[in-house]
Design a protein around this motif. Structure first.
Motif, PDB file in Angstrom:
ATOM      1  N   MET A  65       0.753  -1.291   0.074  1.00 42.85           N
ATOM      2  CA  MET A  65      -0.156  -0.082   0.046  1.00 42.85           C
ATOM      3  C   MET A  65       0.823   1.103   0.064  1.00 42.85           C
ATOM      4  O   MET A  65       1.818   1.429   0.719  1.00 42.85           O
ATOM      5  N   ILE A  66       0.513   2.260  -0.709  1.00 37.11           N
ATOM      6  CA  ILE A  66       1.250   3.493  -0.792  1.00 37.11           C
ATOM      7  C   ILE A  66       0.638   4.353   0.279  1.00 37.11           C
ATOM      8  O   ILE A  66      -0.601   4.438   0.530  1.00 37.11           O
ATOM      9  N   ARG A  67       1.355   4.832   1.175  1.00 36.21           N
ATOM     10  CA  ARG A  67       0.895   5.817   2.228  1.00 36.21           C
ATOM     11  C   ARG A  67       1.494   7.424   1.745  1.00 36.21           C
ATOM     12  O   ARG A  67       2.483   7.497   1.662  1.00 36.21           O
ATOM     13  N   ALA A 109      -0.852   4.410  13.413  1.00 39.47           N
ATOM     14  CA  ALA A 109      -0.122   3.293  13.219  1.00 39.47           C
ATOM     15  C   ALA A 109      -1.180   2.129  13.373  1.00 39.47           C
ATOM     16  O   ALA A 109      -1.273   1.149  12.586  1.00 39.47           O
ATOM     17  N   ALA A 110      -2.393   2.460  14.007  1.00 37.35           N
ATOM     18  CA  ALA A 110      -3.429   1.428  13.978  1.00 37.35           C
ATOM     19  C   ALA A 110      -4.538   1.236  12.792  1.00 37.35           C
ATOM     20  O   ALA A 110      -5.057   0.551  12.557  1.00 37.35           O
ATOM     21  N   PHE A 111      -4.108   2.608  12.044  1.00 34.15           N
ATOM     22  CA  PHE A 111      -4.958   2.636  10.780  1.00 34.15           C
ATOM     23  C   PHE A 111      -4.549   1.796   9.676  1.00 34.15           C
ATOM     24  O   PHE A 111      -3.240   2.002   9.171  1.00 34.15           O
ATOM     25  N   ALA A 112      -5.006   0.793   9.311  1.00 34.52           N
ATOM     26  CA  ALA A 112      -4.607  -0.265   8.420  1.00 34.52           C
ATOM     27  C   ALA A 112      -5.844  -0.659   7.365  1.00 34.52           C
ATOM     28  O   ALA A 112      -6.308  -1.688   7.563  1.00 34.52           O
ATOM     29  N   PRO A 113      -6.297   0.326   6.325  1.00 30.67           N
ATOM     30  CA  PRO A 113      -7.358  -0.300   5.722  1.00 30.67           C
ATOM     31  C   PRO A 113      -6.966  -0.946   4.528  1.00 30.67           C
ATOM     32  O   PRO A 113      -5.745  -1.107   4.157  1.00 30.67           O
ATOM     33  N   PRO A 114      -7.842  -1.711   3.830  1.00 27.77           N
ATOM     34  CA  PRO A 114      -7.500  -2.480   2.548  1.00 27.77           C
ATOM     35  C   PRO A 114      -7.249  -1.721   1.613  1.00 27.77           C
ATOM     36  O   PRO A 114      -7.787  -0.283   1.435  1.00 27.77           O
ATOM     37  N   GLY A 115      -6.733  -2.111   0.392  1.00 27.15           N
ATOM     38  CA  GLY A 115      -6.630  -1.335  -0.567  1.00 27.15           C
ATOM     39  C   GLY A 115      -4.796  -1.043  -1.096  1.00 27.15           C
ATOM     40  O   GLY A 115      -4.037  -1.266  -0.162  1.00 27.15           O
ATOM     41  N   ASP A 116      -4.835  -0.066  -2.210  1.00 31.12           N
ATOM     42  CA  ASP A 116      -3.602   0.061  -2.437  1.00 31.12           C
ATOM     43  C   ASP A 116      -2.958   1.668  -2.303  1.00 31.12           C
ATOM     44  O   ASP A 116      -1.853   1.976  -2.546  1.00 31.12           O
ATOM     45  N   LEU A 117      -3.782   2.231  -1.487  1.00 28.55           N
ATOM     46  CA  LEU A 117      -3.500   3.598  -1.431  1.00 28.55           C
ATOM     47  C   LEU A 117      -4.160   4.252  -0.216  1.00 28.55           C
ATOM     48  O   LEU A 117      -5.320   3.919   0.053  1.00 28.55           O
ATOM     49  N   SER A 165      -0.790   3.740 -10.758  1.00 33.59           N
ATOM     50  CA  SER A 165       0.102   3.028 -11.769  1.00 33.59           C
ATOM     51  C   SER A 165       1.494   2.533 -11.658  1.00 33.59           C
ATOM     52  O   SER A 165       2.195   2.007 -12.333  1.00 33.59           O
ATOM     53  N   LEU A 166       2.006   3.008 -10.406  1.00 36.05           N
ATOM     54  CA  LEU A 166       3.436   2.730  -9.968  1.00 36.05           C
ATOM     55  C   LEU A 166       3.450   1.258  -9.862  1.00 36.05           C
ATOM     56  O   LEU A 166       2.777   0.583  -9.323  1.00 36.05           O
ATOM     57  N   PRO A 167       4.515   0.743 -10.075  1.00 37.83           N
ATOM     58  CA  PRO A 167       5.014  -0.805  -9.895  1.00 37.83           C
ATOM     59  C   PRO A 167       4.487  -1.357  -8.476  1.00 37.83           C
ATOM     60  O   PRO A 167       4.124  -2.487  -8.494  1.00 37.83           O
TER      61      PRO A 167
END
Length: 192
Positions: A1-3, A93-101, A188-190
């Motif tokens: 995931m991108i943060r 730190a407890a925030f961990a949503p699903p997804g890529d971003l 779009s990033l690898p």
């Protein structure tokens, strides 16, 4: 995931931009909302703040009372931050949503030196006259209070130099288009 760390000084359009990410389906963690949760009845900051500033706490932390205390005693601010910042960091730190971003809305991202916890940073900005007009249009805001807030924030030029991405929030449609372009870019990033 991108943060993605989202920041911007008061009146620059940060909350509006964060809402645009939410509207596009991107999870957003909000530092101000975390503080509200921590200060609410039963919140993790209530006990430690009561011990340090009993006059500012009933069943919740009274933010107006804290502002008044800081105005009377500027040395109170670092004490408040020493209590609240670790609690906010734990909430983040407890925030961990699903997804890529995911977006992390942090007003003092650069001031607190937390930008290194993110893959990229986004600064929202606007010309000084527009910023001032936006802030002074808020209820209970005075020029002196605005000046005091600005004195605690890093100058916009310094933030621009440190940010990975910059969006100028001059127009809602243009800002929304830039938000969507930024989402598409990061997806779009690898490593997305």
């Amino acid at each position: 995931m991108i943060r993605l760390g989202l920041t911007g000084s008061i009146g620059m359009g940060k909350s509006t931009t964060a809402a645009m990410f939410r509207d596009a389906g991107v999870p957003v963690w909000d530092a101000d909302a975390a503080v509200h949760r921590l200060y609410a009845p039963g919140g993790a900051a209530v006990g430690p703040m009561r011990a340090a500033f009993p006059q500012a706490v009933t069943d919740h932390v009274d933010r107006a009372a804290l502002r008044a205390r800081i105005a009377q005693d500027p040395a109170a601010l670092p004490r408040i931050e020493a209590i609240v910042h670790p609690l906010v960091a734990a909430d983040r730190a407890a925030f961990a949503p699903p997804g890529d971003l995911a977006v992390f809305d942090i007003p003092l991202l650069f001031e607190n030196g937390t930008e290194g916890a993110f893959d990229a940073t986004l600064l929202v900005t606007a010309p000084p006259a527009l910023q001032r007009a936006r802030v002074l249009a808020r209820p209970h805001m005075t020029p002196d209070h605005f000046a005091a807030m600005m004195a605690r924030q890093m100058p916009d030029a310094d933030k621009r130099a440190r940010a990975t991405h910059i969006i100028e929030t001059l127009d809602l449609d243009a800002t929304r288009a830039q938000v969507h372009a930024l989402i598409a870019y990061h997806r779009s990033l690898p490593h997305a």
